[in-house]
Design an enzyme around this catalytic site. Structure first.
Site, PDB file in Angstrom:
ATOM      1  N   HIS A   1       0.874  -1.183   0.000  1.00  0.00           N
ATOM      2  CA  HIS A   1       0.000   0.000   0.000  1.00  0.00           C
ATOM      3  C   HIS A   1       0.912   1.234   0.000  1.00  0.00           C
ATOM      4  O   HIS A   1       1.001   1.976   0.982  1.00  0.00           O
ATOM      5  CB  HIS A   1      -0.903  -0.033   1.229  1.00  0.00           C
ATOM      6  CG  HIS A   1      -2.094   0.880   1.142  1.00  0.00           C
ATOM      7  ND1 HIS A   1      -2.347   1.695   0.048  1.00  0.00           N
ATOM      8  CD2 HIS A   1      -3.112   1.125   2.018  1.00  0.00           C
ATOM      9  CE1 HIS A   1      -3.462   2.383   0.266  1.00  0.00           C
ATOM     10  NE2 HIS A   1      -3.937   2.056   1.449  1.00  0.00           N
TER      11      HIS A   1
ATOM     12  N   ASP B   1      -3.052  -1.869  12.233  1.00  0.00           N
ATOM     13  CA  ASP B   1      -3.995  -1.958  11.101  1.00  0.00           C
ATOM     14  C   ASP B   1      -4.990  -3.071  11.449  1.00  0.00           C
ATOM     15  O   ASP B   1      -4.788  -3.824  12.422  1.00  0.00           O
ATOM     16  CB  ASP B   1      -3.208  -2.281   9.817  1.00  0.00           C
ATOM     17  CG  ASP B   1      -4.081  -2.330   8.563  1.00  0.00           C
ATOM     18  OD1 ASP B   1      -5.226  -1.812   8.603  1.00  0.00           O
ATOM     19  OD2 ASP B   1      -3.628  -2.890   7.541  1.00  0.00           O
TER      20      ASP B   1
ATOM     21  N   CYS C   1      -3.900   3.317   9.480  1.00  0.00           N
ATOM     22  CA  CYS C   1      -4.226   3.757   8.120  1.00  0.00           C
ATOM     23  C   CYS C   1      -5.724   4.005   7.943  1.00  0.00           C
ATOM     24  O   CYS C   1      -6.120   4.708   7.028  1.00  0.00           O
ATOM     25  CB  CYS C   1      -3.738   2.722   7.114  1.00  0.00           C
ATOM     26  SG  CYS C   1      -4.419   1.076   7.385  1.00  0.00           S
TER      27      CYS C   1
HETATM   28  N1  NVA Z   1      -4.641  -3.985   5.375  1.00  0.00           N
HETATM   29  C1  NVA Z   1      -5.875  -3.349   5.039  1.00  0.00           C
HETATM   30  C2  NVA Z   1      -5.641  -1.913   4.697  1.00  0.00           C
HETATM   31  C3  NVA Z   1      -6.885  -1.119   4.400  1.00  0.00           C
HETATM   32  C4  NVA Z   1      -6.592   0.297   3.989  1.00  0.00           C
HETATM   33  C5  NVA Z   1      -6.541  -4.089   3.903  1.00  0.00           C
HETATM   34  O1  NVA Z   1      -5.846  -4.525   2.979  1.00  0.00           O
HETATM   35  O2  NVA Z   1      -7.759  -4.249   3.932  1.00  0.00           O
HETATM   36  N1   CP Z   2      -6.349   3.757   4.328  1.00  0.00           N
HETATM   37  C1   CP Z   2      -7.032   3.510   3.196  1.00  0.00           C
HETATM   38  O1   CP Z   2      -6.480   3.102   2.163  1.00  0.00           O
HETATM   39  O2   CP Z   2      -8.351   3.773   3.296  1.00  0.00           O
HETATM   40  P1   CP Z   2      -9.460   3.301   2.238  1.00  0.00           P
HETATM   41  O3   CP Z   2      -9.496   1.806   2.290  1.00  0.00           O
HETATM   42  O4   CP Z   2     -10.740   3.934   2.728  1.00  0.00           O
HETATM   43  O5   CP Z   2      -9.087   3.797   0.885  1.00  0.00           O
END
Ligand code: NVA
Ligand code: CP
Length: 327
Positions: free
Chosen positions: A149, A244, A284
């Site tokens: 990310h 997270d 995040c």
């Molecule tokens: N680790 C999480 C981050 C969301 C912004 C996901 O992949 O769902």
């Molecule tokens: N942190 C983040 O990427 O948020 P969203 O999943 O809302 O885009």
């Protein structure tokens, strides 16, 4: 008018040109590794300037359009990319749903690059990002995959710089799942001079090949990179505490098991007290209160989660300016 009047306006406009002129060698942001340590520094400086003087950049991407593709839900990423494009004088078009179901991915990529100047994609599998980048001529930006990310890590670095001043010699402790967010943080902060420790339950460590890259970067930049199963020890000396969700998007079916496996990894006020006095708390978002973090920590003065969310906008503006040839 800026304080200092016309001459300062001129100086900052020159500075904007200078920062935008520091073009990046990479064409895509498939992962954090596409950006060199020097480019990372330039991007963060541009993000800082864009945040301070947004009006200097409001026509920078005039006539440029980005395609936003989302295979998974999003609040922050979608809105901040749409707003970033518009506030830079360009625009964005968004598609939600599976990519490559109705026609081959390689055809999707070659359609989008005929209409738009960049592709931003949130996908289930990193390979989708790689394929989009292979077939499209325009820049492709990873807006989250199973592995990375990078846009989040960029905004997080900007946020840490704002709160800590300098990152060299500081320590970030990540508690929880060794996931995409943890991977990108490790790849980014090790190159900014931070010690990085992940405390994860056994079986939830970061992916081997990504962790190898983090360790290699840590060695190059003479910082520490460690994985442990002990949250209390990991928090000793931490300037930043990060967590997270325990079950990322696509892994919701593992939620019940993960609540059991991660039960000692909730960031509570007691755990925050193990970190350095004045340590900041980061997430995040979206956050699940009373799973990975308590409401008290989320709402505490140490929490900078909404600064992170705000900086998604500024950091992604810097990214679009750099990759879409705004200069
Ligand atoms: N680790 C999480 C981050 C969301 C912004 C996901 O992949 O769902
Ligand atoms: N942190 C983040 O990427 O948020 P969203 O999943 O809302 O885009």
């Amino acid at each position: 008018m800026l304080e200092g009047g016309r001459s300062q306006v001129h100086a900052e406009a020159m500075r904007a040109e200078e920062l935008r002129g520091k073009a990046m060698k990479c064409r895509d942001l498939r992962s954090d590794l596409d950006v060199s340590a020097a480019e990372l520094g330039n991007l963060l400086e541009l993000a800082r300037h864009v945040k301070q003087f947004p009006n200097l950049y409001r026509e920078a991407l005039e006539g440029r359009y980005i395609s936003l593709l989302f295979e998974k839900p999003s609040l922050r990423t979608r809105l901040t990319f749409e707003l970033a494009a518009k506030q830079l004088g360009g625009d964005a078009v968004t598609v939600v749903g599976p990519i490559g179901d109705r026609e081959p991915l390689k055809d999707v990529a070659r359609n989008l690059d005929r209409w738009t100047h960049g592709i931003v994609a949130r996908v289930f599998w990193q390979q989708t990002i790689e394929d989009l980048a292979h077939y499209a001529n325009v820049p492709v930006i990873n807006a989250l995959s199973d592995l990375y990310h990078p846009c989040q890590a960029l905004a997080d670095a900007q946020t840490m710089l704002e709160h800590l001043g300098t990152l060299r010699g500081k320590k970030l402790c990540y508690l929880g799942d060794g996931n995409n967010v943890a991977h990108s943080l490790g790849l980014t902060v090790s190159r900014l001079g931070m010690d990085f420790v992940i405390a994860a339950p056994a079986g939830y460590e970061p992916r081997g090949e990504v962790w190898q890259s983090v360790q290699q970067l840590a060695e190059e930049h003479r910082v520490a990179a460690q994985v442990t199963t002990r949250p209390e020890e990991a928090l000793e000396g931490a300037d930043v505490v990060y967590t997270d969700v325990w079950a990322s998007m696509g892994l919701e079916h593992e939620t019940v098991q993960r609540r059991i496996d991660f039960k000692d990894f909730t960031v509570t006020e007691a755990l925050m007290a193990r970190a350095n006095p004045g340590a900041i708390f980061m997430h995040c978002l979206p956050a699940h209160r009373d799973e990975e973090v308590t409401d008290a920590v989320m709402e505490s003065p140490q929490s900078v989660v909404f600064d992170q969310a705000e900086n998604r906008l500024h950091a992604q503006k810097a990214l679009l300016l750099s990759l879409l040839g705004g200069a």
